[in-house]
Design a protein around this motif. Structure first.
Motif, mmCIF file in Angstrom:
data_model
loop_
_atom_site.group_PDB
_atom_site.id
_atom_site.type_symbol
_atom_site.label_atom_id
_atom_site.label_comp_id
_atom_site.label_asym_id
_atom_site.label_seq_id
_atom_site.Cartn_x
_atom_site.Cartn_y
_atom_site.Cartn_z
ATOM 1 N N TYR A 15 0.825 -1.201 0.000
ATOM 2 C CA TYR A 15 0.000 0.000 0.000
ATOM 3 C C TYR A 15 0.863 1.257 0.000
ATOM 4 O O TYR A 15 2.063 1.209 0.236
ATOM 5 C CB TYR A 15 -0.957 0.021 1.194
ATOM 6 N N TYR A 33 -4.619 0.973 -0.972
ATOM 7 C CA TYR A 33 -4.295 -0.387 -1.417
ATOM 8 C C TYR A 33 -4.726 -0.538 -2.875
ATOM 9 O O TYR A 33 -5.333 0.363 -3.457
ATOM 10 C CB TYR A 33 -5.035 -1.408 -0.559
ATOM 11 N N ASN A 34 -4.456 -1.679 -3.457
ATOM 12 C CA ASN A 34 -4.873 -1.929 -4.847
ATOM 13 C C ASN A 34 -6.378 -2.079 -4.982
ATOM 14 O O ASN A 34 -6.926 -1.891 -6.073
ATOM 15 C CB ASN A 34 -4.179 -3.173 -5.401
ATOM 16 N N ASP A 35 -7.083 -2.408 -3.895
ATOM 17 C CA ASP A 35 -8.517 -2.654 -3.989
ATOM 18 C C ASP A 35 -9.371 -1.833 -3.025
ATOM 19 O O ASP A 35 -10.589 -1.927 -3.040
ATOM 20 C CB ASP A 35 -8.808 -4.139 -3.764
ATOM 21 N N ASN A 62 -7.876 3.127 -9.911
ATOM 22 C CA ASN A 62 -6.525 3.276 -9.381
ATOM 23 C C ASN A 62 -5.983 4.709 -9.487
ATOM 24 O O ASN A 62 -4.791 4.936 -9.361
ATOM 25 C CB ASN A 62 -5.579 2.308 -10.082
ATOM 26 N N LYS A 65 -3.916 6.032 -6.277
ATOM 27 C CA LYS A 65 -2.672 5.263 -6.078
ATOM 28 C C LYS A 65 -1.642 5.663 -7.125
ATOM 29 O O LYS A 65 -0.481 5.919 -6.793
ATOM 30 C CB LYS A 65 -2.943 3.767 -6.125
#
Length: 91
Positions: A15, A33-35, A62, A65
């Motif tokens: 993360y 985080y990715n999700d 995304n 991020k």
């Protein structure tokens, strides 16, 4: 969300953490985080829900991020349609 203070961006394996400080006190702490995105003051949200509530439902999952993970020294994202300005200057 509106912040004009100093902060830190930490990149970990799973993360990216963003912390904003004012007068030495953490006023915002978010883990991306990715999700999901987790903020210290709220429970975690999936990326679509976070974007819909804080940015725009048209943003890619995304978006945040990738924005914080970039190695550029200065990042400016201006979205006049949704009245969003994100400006990050890295030391």
């Amino acid at each position: 969300m509106k912040f004009h203070d100093k902060g830190f961006i930490y990149k970990f394996k799973d993360y990216t953490q963003v912390q904003v400080f004012s007068f030495g006190n953490a006023i915002f702490d978010m883990k991306i985080y990715n999700d999901k995105i987790c903020k210290s003051t709220f429970k975690c949200q999936d990326l679509d829900t976070f974007n819909k509530e804080n940015l725009s439902s048209t943003y890619p999952k995304n978006f945040l991020k990738e924005l914080f993970d970039t190695d550029k020294k200065e990042i400016i994202h201006r979205d006049n349609e949704n009245s969003i300005l994100i400006k990050i200057i890295k030391d």
